[in-house]
Every structure is written in C-alpha cells, then in structure tokens.
Scaffold this motif. Structure first.
Motif, mmCIF file in Angstrom:
data_model
loop_
_atom_site.group_PDB
_atom_site.id
_atom_site.type_symbol
_atom_site.label_atom_id
_atom_site.label_comp_id
_atom_site.label_asym_id
_atom_site.label_seq_id
_atom_site.Cartn_x
_atom_site.Cartn_y
_atom_site.Cartn_z
ATOM 1 N N MET A 1 -12.568 -4.637 -10.244
ATOM 2 C CA MET A 1 -12.954 -3.232 -10.016
ATOM 3 C C MET A 1 -13.255 -2.572 -11.364
ATOM 4 O O MET A 1 -13.117 -3.189 -12.409
ATOM 5 C CB MET A 1 -11.805 -2.478 -9.320
ATOM 6 C CG MET A 1 -11.539 -2.965 -7.915
ATOM 7 S SD MET A 1 -10.111 -2.146 -7.153
ATOM 8 C CE MET A 1 -10.757 -0.515 -6.815
ATOM 9 N N THR B 1 -4.288 -3.237 -0.146
ATOM 10 C CA THR B 1 -5.527 -3.523 0.574
ATOM 11 C C THR B 1 -6.526 -2.371 0.504
ATOM 12 O O THR B 1 -7.697 -2.555 0.795
ATOM 13 C CB THR B 1 -5.233 -3.841 2.049
ATOM 14 O OG1 THR B 1 -4.530 -2.733 2.601
ATOM 15 C CG2 THR B 1 -4.377 -5.089 2.204
ATOM 16 N N HIS B 2 -6.070 -1.182 0.122
ATOM 17 C CA HIS B 2 -6.969 -0.016 0.144
ATOM 18 C C HIS B 2 -7.564 0.248 -1.236
ATOM 19 O O HIS B 2 -6.827 0.528 -2.190
ATOM 20 C CB HIS B 2 -6.214 1.229 0.623
ATOM 21 C CG HIS B 2 -5.779 1.129 2.040
ATOM 22 N ND1 HIS B 2 -6.609 1.403 3.097
ATOM 23 C CD2 HIS B 2 -4.599 0.757 2.590
ATOM 24 C CE1 HIS B 2 -5.965 1.223 4.236
ATOM 25 N NE2 HIS B 2 -4.737 0.817 3.954
ATOM 26 N N ASP B 3 -8.892 0.197 -1.323
ATOM 27 C CA ASP B 3 -9.544 0.384 -2.625
ATOM 28 C C ASP B 3 -9.305 1.765 -3.211
ATOM 29 O O ASP B 3 -9.188 1.919 -4.418
ATOM 30 C CB ASP B 3 -11.056 0.130 -2.504
ATOM 31 C CG ASP B 3 -11.339 -1.367 -2.496
ATOM 32 O OD1 ASP B 3 -10.396 -2.139 -2.798
ATOM 33 O OD2 ASP B 3 -12.475 -1.756 -2.188
ATOM 34 N N HIS B 4 -9.224 2.794 -2.351
ATOM 35 C CA HIS B 4 -9.050 4.137 -2.928
ATOM 36 C C HIS B 4 -7.679 4.279 -3.595
ATOM 37 O O HIS B 4 -7.532 4.994 -4.572
ATOM 38 C CB HIS B 4 -9.294 5.228 -1.880
ATOM 39 C CG HIS B 4 -8.245 5.313 -0.810
ATOM 40 N ND1 HIS B 4 -8.201 4.483 0.283
ATOM 41 C CD2 HIS B 4 -7.188 6.138 -0.678
ATOM 42 C CE1 HIS B 4 -7.166 4.802 1.051
ATOM 43 N NE2 HIS B 4 -6.538 5.796 0.487
ATOM 44 N N LYS C 1 -6.049 1.678 -5.079
ATOM 45 C CA LYS C 1 -6.158 0.911 -6.339
ATOM 46 C C LYS C 1 -6.917 1.731 -7.375
ATOM 47 O O LYS C 1 -6.574 1.766 -8.553
ATOM 48 C CB LYS C 1 -6.883 -0.409 -6.086
ATOM 49 C CG LYS C 1 -6.094 -1.363 -5.215
ATOM 50 C CD LYS C 1 -6.726 -2.731 -5.220
ATOM 51 C CE LYS C 1 -7.146 -3.118 -3.828
ATOM 52 N NZ LYS C 1 -7.515 -4.505 -3.680
ATOM 53 N N SER C 2 -7.981 2.373 -6.919
ATOM 54 C CA SER C 2 -8.834 3.148 -7.806
ATOM 55 C C SER C 2 -8.038 4.299 -8.435
ATOM 56 O O SER C 2 -8.099 4.548 -9.637
ATOM 57 C CB SER C 2 -9.982 3.675 -6.959
ATOM 58 O OG SER C 2 -11.045 3.985 -7.754
ATOM 59 N N LEU D 1 -8.687 -7.069 -10.975
ATOM 60 C CA LEU D 1 -8.872 -6.642 -9.580
ATOM 61 C C LEU D 1 -10.331 -6.753 -9.137
ATOM 62 O O LEU D 1 -10.640 -6.564 -7.959
ATOM 63 C CB LEU D 1 -8.418 -5.178 -9.409
ATOM 64 C CG LEU D 1 -6.938 -4.867 -9.651
ATOM 65 C CD1 LEU D 1 -6.693 -3.374 -9.497
ATOM 66 C CD2 LEU D 1 -6.051 -5.640 -8.683
ATOM 67 N N ASP E 1 0.783 -1.230 0.000
ATOM 68 C CA ASP E 1 0.000 0.000 0.000
ATOM 69 C C ASP E 1 0.818 1.285 0.000
ATOM 70 O O ASP E 1 0.498 2.220 -0.724
ATOM 71 C CB ASP E 1 -0.931 0.015 1.231
ATOM 72 C CG ASP E 1 -2.116 -0.926 1.031
ATOM 73 O OD1 ASP E 1 -2.770 -0.822 -0.010
ATOM 74 O OD2 ASP E 1 -2.350 -1.756 1.919
#
Ligand code: HDD
Length: 709
Positions: A508, A479-482, A484-485, A506, A183
């Motif tokens: 997403m 682990t953090h979606d924001h 990855k986004s 992913l 991360d």
C-alpha cells in the motif's frame, strides 16, 4: 544478603490454611470416611442409581462448581511469593514503613500476566505483560498493579471497556484468541491516537519477553509519596530486573506457542524451584510538587513516561521471588489486586485512569470471587490485624465477638477505636482543588506523537526492524483497507521511514491526505490536527534507557543450553563445557536422538533431557555440540537436528561445537557463516559464555532472516 527461604510473616499465616493429605483417609466434606469412590449407589448392579446417594451427589456437586469466571483482562497469569527489602530509608519523601525501615523483609506475592488472552491461552502472545505486586506490610496491604511498559493505551478510565472490547476476540465469532492482529483493535487504535505510545511499545520487543524474569515493571501512573511532615512528592515506580531485559523474536514466539504454550509459566516455576530466585530492584523517579508543570507533558497523563535522562531512577530496594505457590487456584487465581490498597506514606494523584481503577478492581472481584469477603481468602488476607464493624455477607470466615458493630459505641468500650495520624491512621493527602465540574480531557494531554517518536528514535537498528515487522504482521492480518490506511497515516506521524517500510510490506501507500482520525478522547468531533502540537516536540533526541540494547548483558544464569548428543559423544569436550556453564548457573539439557540415556566415549551413561522429536530449538538460548564421530554420525542421520541448528542460527543464538561437531555444522546453513561472532569452533568455553550473556548476535539478523526453516 540472605536469599534462603526464611518464612515471612505471610508464609507463617498461610501455613495455618494448608492441608496435607499424606497418610490421611479419604472423607466426605463432613469428615465421614469413604469406602468406595468409584461406584454410585444402585438398585442392583445394573441400576437404577438412587437419589439417596449422598456420596455421588456431593462429589458431582463440587465438580459442577469448580470454576470461577476468569479475570476480565489479565486472565492468564503466574505468580510467586517472595519479599521486598529496602537498601536505604527514604523518610524525607515517604513515611511508609516499607520505605523507612531497612530491617524489614516485607512479604510479597507477585503475579505476571498477559492482558488479552483467556486463562488457557499461550504465554508468548504479543501483548503487554501485567506486573502486579502485593506487599503485605505491617501497616496494611499495598498493591502496586503495574505493567511491563511504562505507559498505558488510554488516558481516561472511561475508555477502558472500549479498548478491551476492541482487542478481545471479536464478539460474533470469538476470533482471534490472545492476539491484537485483527480489525476491531486497529479500528479503535487508528481512531484513538492516544493509544499510539503504548501501541508502539507492544510492537517492539517488549511485547514478546524471553522470560517474565527478564522484563521491567512500572507503576505507570504518577503517585504521591507523603512524608511525616505531610509534604508530598510525585513519584513513578520502576522495577529493574537483575537479569536484564531480553526478548525473543516474533518467529520464535509463534513457534514457542506451539512447542510449549506454558513457556513463561514453566520458566518462572523452574527457576524458583532450582533456587535461582528472580530479583528486581525497585527504583523511584521523584519529582517535587513545585515541578509539576515543568515538563513538556502532563504528569497526570498515563500515556507519557518521564525519560530517565530527565529524572533519574533512584534505586531503593529489591524484590526477590523465592517460593512457588502451593496451589494455583487458591493463590494465583484467587489473589485480588486493588490499586486502591495503599498505606500511610503513599497516595494517589488525579490521573483520570488511576481514579477509575480505584473503583474497577474492587468491583470486579465480586463477580470473579463471588463475595465481598474476598479479603478474607488466605492469599488476600492482610498480615496487619483487621478489626472493623463491617459484617456478614456471603462466606464470612470470621466470628466477630460482642454485640456492637457500629461506631461510636460505649457498649463495646469504643472499640475498634480510631487512630490519629501520629498513631498510623491513614489521612488522604489534602490537595487543594478549585474547579468547575466538567466532562472533558485536559488540553495538556493532547500531544500523542512526541513520545512514540522518541521511543522509536531511541531503538537500535535491529529493534527498529522488529517494529517494522510487527506493524507489518499486525496490519497484514487486518482485512479493511481504510483501517490499514488510517494506521499508515498515523504511523507516519511517528516516523515516515517506518510508515513507508510498513506500507511496502502491505503493498500500500502511506496516504498523505485522509479523513483525519477523530480523537474522540478530546471532545465531540474534534479533529486530531486541531489538538496536536503543530510539530512533534523533541525534548530529547534519544533516551537510551528505552532501548534493550542498553540493558544488562552480564550473566548467563538460568539460560537453557541444548547439548546435542548421541552415543559415543566426546566426554572431555562435554565435561569442560558443562562445568564452565554450570559454574555460571546456566542450565544444561541433553537433547538426543531418543529418550532414556546415551553413552559417552568413556562408556558412562548420561540421562537424556529431551528426545529430539519432543523438543524445538526455540525452547533454548544456545547450542553446544561436543565431538565424537559416532555421536555426530547419529545426529546427522536425523534431519531434525539440522533444522534445530538452522533455526537457532536464524534466531541469532550462540552456537559452539568441538572437534567432529564441525561436521554437523557443515551440514547446516551455518557452514557459510563460520566467522560469525557467535559461532565457536573449538573455542574456549568462556567465549561461548560471553556470547550467551549477550543474549543474541543481532548483527546476524539480516543474513539469518533469509534461512528457510
Ligand atoms: Fe487493570 C486487572 C494492570 C488499567 C480494570 N490490571 C489488571 C491486572 C494488571 C492490571 C496487572 C492483573 C492483576 C492480577 O494479576 O490479578 N490495568 C493495569 C494497568 C493499568 C490498568 C497497569 C493502567 C495503568 N485496569 C485498568 C483500567 C481498568 C482496569 C483503566 C478499568 C477501568 N484491570 C481491571 C480489572 C482487572 C484488571 C477488570 C481484571 C481482574 C482484576 O482487575 O482483578 O478490574
């Protein structure tokens, strides 16, 4: 040309420091002969131990201080000695002796490294590789401290601690080791879009080389060459490997890390030991000063490369590494590279990353090597004589004579004296500067997407697939979606299809509207959109030189070929293939059901190099299986052999079999792919050799990916 190990000036200098213990008695550090180094001095056989025991104290004291801090970055590395020689003088560009005198063999010491991992980490981490070369020139030491990628993550040295803190193991739990897939790294990368270009190179096959001998090297920054008339040209330095640029797959890299975490280090050592000296040609991209502003990017921006199609690389000489160090600590660990080490004819530019490096490297040696006298360590010592008024300090090794240590003096006869520029005195390039003192980033550094997009467009389809897989793996570990986004949005600025593929993996979606990453580099609260060119610039559709599909595929020298054999293998098959491979300098290794020896069908004993339980297919470049029913039956009886073959096939390697060897193939996944371009059944060795030289049959990649091993 003469590649023999003729000692260089540096070799001769180092000889004076070497210590050989053969036929010598064990002594203390004071030269006292020792008669017992197993037992401490005690009051009676059962103690107590006496403080008087100076032998115990000396031995333990040394042991207690054996370690030094590892390098802040590039802690894991391997190095070798060699030389550089020039093909033709480039005196019109540079007055440096190393670039004008074709008769010289300039001694070099080159160290290759990973960046993020600790000293004991695996060689096969996905990472940038350091490519640092120390040239011991007659005019002083020149260090070219580069990487295996032509660009860097950040544009200003001020951000280096942030970059490194984000990629190193996370500070609370020291996890993960030698891995960028976490991360904090992607938090930083996704907020700092200047990192993207270097980042996509790391996601490509360049991040997992097959060998340190099979990677390019780059000086990265734009430097200056200065000729005798004082005229300057901009220059970028390139190292081109004789063996071409080749990589392993990520699946292999993961498995090699378990099977042999010293894979690159061992490969370099063994090749040099076997007299297969690694070699690189030095190339220059030379740009007249008048052309400084003719490019769509800034020459001072280290996140940009100059496509070779725009400025060709002029090859001017070669580096050969022909001697392994005698002692890892004394040489590889204690070597100190300083980008600030230059010689007349080579100078810096205002690249703000380079300028910061000029401070950092000297500074770091103090905590690493413990004394500012580190230049006196044998590996760091210049072969050009050193005379100055700098004195004393920890670990002074020299005994300067006389009573003057200042300049000017008359008591010392004015010595050491100054040299004019004509006599070789260094003069900094007289660049005219007329500017305000200002803490900012030039607007000309703001295009962060055009070159990563050029890189991606230039890759072959198999290379693109590897990039998709790499992004998917790395982001999949976050682990953090924001985070990855944000990364998906940024990758979409490089290539939308790429971002969509990664997003699918992913689970997403690529966001089309996110809180834009703040490009802190450009200024407080500046939004990247305000600074990016409205569209990616396309100054070149593709740059084929950026793809490994266009590297050299003309040699199998030093390739490791596994011969799968057991008692009763067919000697005639074996001999014909072995001879053909060794004639091309490949390395044949016998892998058998057990260690020791195996008997061929002509009843000769052959030494086994590895018992199957001690080795893995990922350590080899290709497989050959000679015939002989008894041998094949024995190989079939051990399932590790079928796994070995399946795995090599999955990794797109060449496989050849003769006679009954086909029965073994029939027991593997290869049975369905006997027409594959790199599978050879009873074929001439030269076909197999041509396939090994191609490194891999990437055409096979899609079908092979589904093979479970
Ligand atoms: Fe660095 C080591 C390459 C930027 C600070 N760097 C180091 C080594 C290589 C590089 C190959 C290992 C040398 C060896 O084998 O001993 N570094 C680069 C390249 C850069 C770069 C190609 C950008 C183009 N480095 C960079 C910046 C800073 C540093 C901007 C600091 C502001 N680098 C260091 C260091 C190291 C180092 C902390 C650790 C050990 C050492 O210097 O001797 O000072």
């Amino acid at each position: 040309m003469d590649d023999k190990r003729t000692p260089t000036e540096k070799d001769k200098q180092l000889e004076n420091y070497k210590v050989d213990y053969t036929d010598k008695p064990l002594t203390t550090r004071q030269g006292l002969k020792v008669n017992d180094t197993n037992n401490s001095l005690k009051a009676g056989p059962r103690g107590a131990t006496l403080l008087e025991d100076f032998l115990l104290r000396e031995k333990i004291h040394n042991f207690d201080h054996e370690r030094i801090p590892e390098r802040i970055v590039h802690a894991r590395g391997s190095a070798a000695h060699g030389y550089f020689e020039l093909y033709e003088s480039i005196e019109e560009y540079s007055k440096a002796g190393i670039f004008t005198d074709t008769q010289r063999k300039t001694p070099v010491f080159a160290r290759f490294s990973t960046v993020a991992g600790s000293k004991g980490s695996t060689d096969l981490a996905r990472d940038v590789r350091g490519f640092a070369v120390k040239f011991y020139t007659e005019e002083g030491t020149w260090d070219l401290v580069g990487n295996n990628m032509p660009i860097f993550f950040i544009q200003d040295a001020m951000k280096f601690p942030d970059l490194i803190h984000s990629v190193k193991p996370e500070p609370n739990n020291e996890i993960p080791q030698a891995a960028s897939a976490h991360d904090t790294f992607y938090d930083f990368v996704s907020l700092t879009t200047e990192t993207l270009h270097n980042h996509i190179w790391v996601m490509s096959d360049r991040g997992i080389p097959r060998s340190l001998r099979m990677m390019e090297g780059f000086g990265i920054h734009t430097f200056r060459l200065i000729n005798k008339e004082g005229k300057a040209h901009f220059v970028k330095f390139h190292w081109k490997p004789k063996l071409g640029v080749h990589s392993v797959t990520w699946d292999e890299a993961v498995k090699i890390s378990g099977a042999d975490s010293d894979f690159h280090r061992r490969d370099l050592w063994e090749a040099i030991d076997a007299g297969q000296f690694p070699e690189w040609e030095l190339g220059l991209q030379i740009i007249p000063e008048e052309d400084e502003h003719k490019f769509d990017f800034d020459l001072l921006d280290p996140t940009k490369l100059i496509p070779e199609e725009m400025v060709p690389v002029k090859i001017i000489g070669r580096m050969v590494l022909n001697r392994n160090p005698d002692n890892f600590f004394a040489e590889t660990e204690q070597v100190a590279f300083l980008p600030g080490n230059v010689v007349p004819g080579i100078d810096f530019t205002n690249d703000p990353l380079l300028q910061g490096r000029l401070f950092s490297y000297r500074d770091t040696q103090l905590s690493r090597l413990g004394s500012h006298n580190f230049h006196q360590l044998p590996i760091n010592k210049s072969v050009a004589p050193v005379h100055n008024n700098q004195r004393d300090g920890h670990m002074q090794m020299e005994i300067p004579k006389g009573n003057t240590a200042y300049f000017p003096n008359s008591l010392g006869g004015g010595c050491p004296y100054l040299s004019s520029v004509e006599e070789g005195g260094f003069e900094s390039y007289q660049e005219r500067i007329d500017a305000h003192k200002i803490r900012t980033r030039s607007e000309s550094f703001s295009d962060h997407f055009s070159q990563p997009a050029l890189f991606y467009r230039s890759l072959a389809s198999w290379e693109k697939n590897h990039v998709i897989d790499a992004y998917s793996f790395e982001l999949g570990k976050c682990t953090h979606d924001h985070i990855k986004s944000r990364m998906l949005w940024i990758i979409a600025q490089i290539d939308e299809a790429l971002a969509n593929e990664v997003a699918d993996n992913l689970g997403m979606k690529v966001p089309d509207d996110i809180e834009r990453p703040i490009n802190q580099a450009i200024g407080a609260n500046a939004n990247v959109e305000d600074h990016q060119p409205k569209k990616k610039k396309i100054y070149l559709e593709e740059s084929p030189e950026l793809s490994q599909a266009h590297t050299k595929f003309d040699t199998i020298a030093t390739r490791q070929i596994a011969f799968l054999v057991a008692d009763g293998f067919h000697m005639k098959d074996f001999e014909a293939m072995k001879k053909a491979l060794e004639a091309k300098n490949a390395v044949v290794k016998l892998v058998a059901p057990h260690g020791g020896t195996v008997l061929c069908d002509e009843k000769m004993e052959h030494k086994v190099d590895a018992a199957i339980m001690t080795t893995e297919s990922v350590l080899f470049d290709a497989i050959y299986i000679p015939g002989g029913k008894k041998s094949i039956d024995a190989l079939l009886a051990k399932s590790k052999f079928t796994k070995f073959i399946n795995e090599a096939f999955k990794h797109c390697k060449a496989i050849a079999v003769a006679h009954e060897g086909e029965t073994l193939l029939d027991a593997t996944a290869v049975v369905d792919f006997k027409n594959d371009a790199a599978v050879f059944i009873n074929k001439d060795p030269k076909d197999f050799i041509a396939a090994v030289a191609k490194h891999r049959n990437w055409e096979r990649m899609d079908v092979a990916a589904e093979i479970a091993v």
